[in-house]
Design a protein around this motif. Sequence first.
Motif, PDB file in Angstrom:
ATOM      1  N   LYS A 175     -47.716  68.083  36.750  1.00 48.50           N
ATOM      2  CA  LYS A 175     -47.312  66.766  36.241  1.00 48.50           C
ATOM      3  C   LYS A 175     -46.772  65.884  37.372  1.00 48.50           C
ATOM      4  CE  LYS A 175     -47.745  65.145  32.064  1.00 48.50           C
ATOM      5  NZ  LYS A 175     -47.086  65.676  30.912  1.00 48.50           N
ATOM      6  N   LEU A 176     -46.057  66.540  38.269  1.00 51.86           N
ATOM      7  CA  LEU A 176     -45.495  65.839  39.419  1.00 51.86           C
ATOM      8  C   LEU A 176     -46.623  65.224  40.266  1.00 51.86           C
ATOM      9  CD1 LEU A 176     -42.674  65.480  40.610  1.00 51.86           C
ATOM     10  CD2 LEU A 176     -42.955  67.648  41.804  1.00 51.86           C
ATOM     11  N   VAL A 177     -47.647  66.014  40.505  1.00 46.13           N
ATOM     12  CA  VAL A 177     -48.779  65.522  41.303  1.00 46.13           C
ATOM     13  C   VAL A 177     -49.453  64.361  40.556  1.00 46.13           C
ATOM     14  CG1 VAL A 177     -50.979  66.108  42.388  1.00 46.13           C
ATOM     15  CG2 VAL A 177     -49.149  67.814  42.295  1.00 46.13           C
ATOM     16  N   GLN A 178     -49.641  64.523  39.246  1.00 53.42           N
ATOM     17  CA  GLN A 178     -50.285  63.451  38.476  1.00 53.42           C
ATOM     18  C   GLN A 178     -49.489  62.146  38.602  1.00 53.42           C
ATOM     19  OE1 GLN A 178     -50.583  65.181  34.517  1.00 53.42           O
ATOM     20  NE2 GLN A 178     -51.647  66.950  35.382  1.00 53.42           N
ATOM     21  N   SER A 179     -48.163  62.266  38.637  1.00 57.46           N
ATOM     22  CA  SER A 179     -47.321  61.060  38.707  1.00 57.46           C
ATOM     23  C   SER A 179     -47.295  60.438  40.098  1.00 57.46           C
ATOM     24  CB  SER A 179     -45.882  61.400  38.321  1.00 57.46           C
ATOM     25  OG  SER A 179     -45.845  62.012  37.077  1.00 57.46           O
ATOM     26  N   LEU A 180     -47.454  61.261  41.145  1.00 58.21           N
ATOM     27  CA  LEU A 180     -47.213  60.761  42.511  1.00 58.21           C
ATOM     28  C   LEU A 180     -48.459  60.663  43.383  1.00 58.21           C
ATOM     29  CD1 LEU A 180     -43.901  62.704  43.341  1.00 58.21           C
ATOM     30  CD2 LEU A 180     -44.140  60.345  42.579  1.00 58.21           C
ATOM     31  N   LYS A 181     -49.601  61.099  42.847  1.00 58.89           N
ATOM     32  CA  LYS A 181     -50.803  61.250  43.699  1.00 58.89           C
ATOM     33  C   LYS A 181     -51.213  59.959  44.405  1.00 58.89           C
ATOM     34  CE  LYS A 181     -54.048  60.511  39.883  1.00 58.89           C
ATOM     35  NZ  LYS A 181     -53.069  59.754  39.097  1.00 58.89           N
ATOM     36  N   ASP A 182     -50.889  58.807  43.830  1.00 61.75           N
ATOM     37  CA  ASP A 182     -51.352  57.564  44.456  1.00 61.75           C
ATOM     38  C   ASP A 182     -50.443  57.071  45.583  1.00 61.75           C
ATOM     39  OD1 ASP A 182     -53.628  57.517  42.945  1.00 61.75           O
ATOM     40  OD2 ASP A 182     -52.645  56.470  41.287  1.00 61.75           O
ATOM     41  N   VAL A 183     -49.261  57.669  45.690  1.00 62.34           N
ATOM     42  CA  VAL A 183     -48.382  57.256  46.800  1.00 62.34           C
ATOM     43  C   VAL A 183     -48.151  58.409  47.773  1.00 62.34           C
ATOM     44  CG1 VAL A 183     -47.166  55.370  45.654  1.00 62.34           C
ATOM     45  CG2 VAL A 183     -46.365  57.722  45.346  1.00 62.34           C
ATOM     46  N   MET A 184     -48.962  59.469  47.622  1.00 64.14           N
ATOM     47  CA  MET A 184     -48.851  60.607  48.539  1.00 64.14           C
ATOM     48  C   MET A 184     -50.253  60.983  49.007  1.00 64.14           C
ATOM     49  SD  MET A 184     -45.733  62.743  46.810  1.00 64.14           S
ATOM     50  CE  MET A 184     -45.380  63.636  48.293  1.00 64.14           C
ATOM     51  N   GLY A 185     -50.340  61.842  50.003  1.00 66.37           N
ATOM     52  CA  GLY A 185     -51.647  62.246  50.502  1.00 66.37           C
ATOM     53  C   GLY A 185     -51.547  62.646  51.965  1.00 66.37           C
ATOM     54  N   PRO A 186     -52.627  63.242  52.513  1.00 63.48           N
ATOM     55  CA  PRO A 186     -52.592  63.805  53.864  1.00 63.48           C
ATOM     56  C   PRO A 186     -52.161  62.847  54.968  1.00 63.48           C
ATOM     57  CG  PRO A 186     -54.665  64.330  52.775  1.00 63.48           C
ATOM     58  CD  PRO A 186     -53.929  63.409  51.859  1.00 63.48           C
ATOM     59  N   ASP A 187     -52.438  61.540  54.809  1.00 61.94           N
ATOM     60  CA  ASP A 187     -52.048  60.591  55.850  1.00 61.94           C
ATOM     61  C   ASP A 187     -50.925  59.681  55.392  1.00 61.94           C
ATOM     62  OD1 ASP A 187     -54.009  61.539  57.636  1.00 61.94           O
ATOM     63  OD2 ASP A 187     -55.533  60.404  56.527  1.00 61.94           O
ATOM     64  N   VAL A 188     -50.362  59.992  54.234  1.00 57.81           N
ATOM     65  CA  VAL A 188     -49.356  59.088  53.678  1.00 57.81           C
ATOM     66  C   VAL A 188     -48.008  59.795  53.535  1.00 57.81           C
ATOM     67  CG1 VAL A 188     -48.804  57.554  51.742  1.00 57.81           C
ATOM     68  CG2 VAL A 188     -51.193  57.980  52.327  1.00 57.81           C
ATOM     69  N   ASP A 189     -47.988  60.848  52.771  1.00 56.87           N
ATOM     70  CA  ASP A 189     -46.737  61.570  52.487  1.00 56.87           C
ATOM     71  C   ASP A 189     -47.115  62.994  52.093  1.00 56.87           C
ATOM     72  OD1 ASP A 189     -44.326  62.549  51.645  1.00 56.87           O
ATOM     73  OD2 ASP A 189     -43.954  61.001  50.135  1.00 56.87           O
ATOM     74  N   ILE A 190     -46.563  63.952  52.819  1.00 54.82           N
ATOM     75  CA  ILE A 190     -47.008  65.347  52.681  1.00 54.82           C
ATOM     76  C   ILE A 190     -45.817  66.230  52.298  1.00 54.82           C
ATOM     77  CG2 ILE A 190     -48.190  67.244  53.904  1.00 54.82           C
ATOM     78  CD1 ILE A 190     -48.551  64.523  55.989  1.00 54.82           C
ATOM     79  N   PRO A 191     -45.808  66.780  51.089  1.00 49.41           N
ATOM     80  CA  PRO A 191     -44.700  67.667  50.718  1.00 49.41           C
ATOM     81  C   PRO A 191     -44.806  69.039  51.369  1.00 49.41           C
ATOM     82  CG  PRO A 191     -46.205  67.418  48.876  1.00 49.41           C
ATOM     83  CD  PRO A 191     -46.740  66.572  49.995  1.00 49.41           C
ATOM     84  N   GLY A 192     -43.739  69.821  51.268  1.00 50.77           N
ATOM     85  CA  GLY A 192     -43.709  71.172  51.827  1.00 50.77           C
ATOM     86  C   GLY A 192     -42.679  71.995  51.071  1.00 50.77           C
ATOM     87  N   PRO A 193     -42.468  73.245  51.487  1.00 51.02           N
ATOM     88  CA  PRO A 193     -41.566  74.145  50.754  1.00 51.02           C
ATOM     89  C   PRO A 193     -40.105  73.712  50.821  1.00 51.02           C
ATOM     90  CG  PRO A 193     -42.928  75.344  52.335  1.00 51.02           C
ATOM     91  CD  PRO A 193     -43.083  73.902  52.642  1.00 51.02           C
TER      92      PRO A 193
END
Length: 467
Positions: A175-193
């Motif tokens: 659900k988190l990915v569905q909500s944030l996918k348009d403002v995150m991504g490999p060249d934009v914002d990359i989450p981690g552990p």
Amino acid sequence: MALLAIFRRGAAACCRNIFQAERRFQHTAAAFDQFSGEELYSELPEEQLASAGSQALRTDTFVREAFQVLDYPERLQKLLLTPHREIHVELNIVRDNGEIEIFNAYRVQHDNSRGPFKGGFRFSPQVSMDDVRSLSSLNTWKTAVVDVPFGGAKGGVCCDPKDLTEPELERITRKLVQSLKDVMGPDVDIPGPEISAGSQVMAWWFDEYSKYKGFSPACVTGKPLDLHGSFGREYATGRGVMLATRELLRHEHLGKIAGKTFVIQGFGNVGSWAAELLSLYGGKIIAVTDRTGGIYNAAGIDILSLKRHMKAKAPFGGHLRSFPGGEPITIEEMLKLQCDIFIPAAVPDVIDEKVARELNCRYVVEAANGPTTVEGDKVLRERGIGVLPDVYANGGGVIVSFFEWVQNQQTYRWEEDEVNRRLDFKMTDAFKRIWDVHQLQKLPLRTAAYVIAMRGVVQATMIRGFD
Ligand SMILES: NC(=O)C1=CN([C@@H]2O[C@H](COP(=O)(O)OP(=O)(O)OC[C@H]3O[C@@H](n4cnc5c(N)ncnc54)[C@H](O)[C@@H]3O)[C@@H](O)[C@H]2O)C=CC1
Ligand SMILES: O=C(O)CCC(=O)C(=O)O
């Protein structure tokens, strides 16, 4: 030709700005030669000291200290203290019992002047926008200190992972990915552990993101080895803590890790790997704790047996206290134990003013993010207890996250030795730069680290320009 002239004028203006800032830096560096931590604190506004225990203000306070040293203009402070973007989303999840529950989630993208936003996503009941904002700023400075081409971000879901089943955790992540996918991504914002978000959570993130945007392994780091992860990421933060400790001891002329005594708070990913690697190099881990309490053994705990014990009991009931190789102790008792190095590797705000007065160690190596409050830090400085700050000491995680991202972009996996060698180089190099500023300008290690980070971020900001 006209374009070239415009470019040249722009470049010259940028360079002028940087040189002016550099000259200001050198000028103030000389003036601040005799600066002590005490003087830095006495410069802080009253209201800032009054709220010094607040997690939300901690990073800002340390940032302002470095600003005082660098003497950058006020408007630049405002620019760098203000996050680029703050997002609050509501996640509606169907629990296993069929009921709908709403969880609040936050992502703060603090600064991306040096590269895409980067930072973990934690699952914890303590998560709030204030926490996440402070931690996102910390990551801006951390990526600059260890010199990886990322900016800073942090995220969190306010939930208690121990009350969630694995399928529920998976639904929250998706659900988190569905909500944030348009403002995150490999060249934009990359989450981690982060806390309670290990490689399985990263795998769900990768899978869900790729459904919407196509195959994108570089959209998240800390993935399992079988799913585009990097060798060495699992233990990178703990390994970085070991390398940071090695450098500290070496530069203080205190010899090697072998024979030194350690107390470690937190036995999750970071704490358990730091313990294992420090004991591998001969360190004596005399106490470890988790959220339920811990164990003590003056002769040194057998960390490999302890890890086997915890694994055998996982995922439920893996409590340190039930390990037969030590006596049970409480978290309060652990904090007062005599040791060479105390390593907080759990939650924020552990070392407040009171705990800072009680600690019985020579150094604190901050494996956790934000384990020391501003007031606690002040007491540690007064007591002459050296602090190797989070902004550097736990940087091993984001360094190997960067290596994973590079490997994903190259579609080529590096050998484990190569990852570890490069991590060693980065941690050693960053330590040397911090140490030089610490020695030359007589600044606490924390302030020295922030000074270095800020110079990097400010240079990048100015070179990029403001249009
Ligand atoms: N995982 C990573 O790569 C990185 C983690 N960090 C920081 O390291 C710290 C630990 O993170 P992880 O090991 O990943 O989390 P984790 O979820 O794997 O482990 C957390 C540990 O802390 C313990 N704990 C929780 N509350 C406690 C309390 N009140 N007293 C004592 N122990 C308590 C838990 O029982 C567990 O052993 C966090 O502050 C995190 O922000 C920083 C950089 C990277
Ligand atoms: O992106 C990562 O590897 C996690 C970095 C992070 O959030 C941290 O170092 O605090």
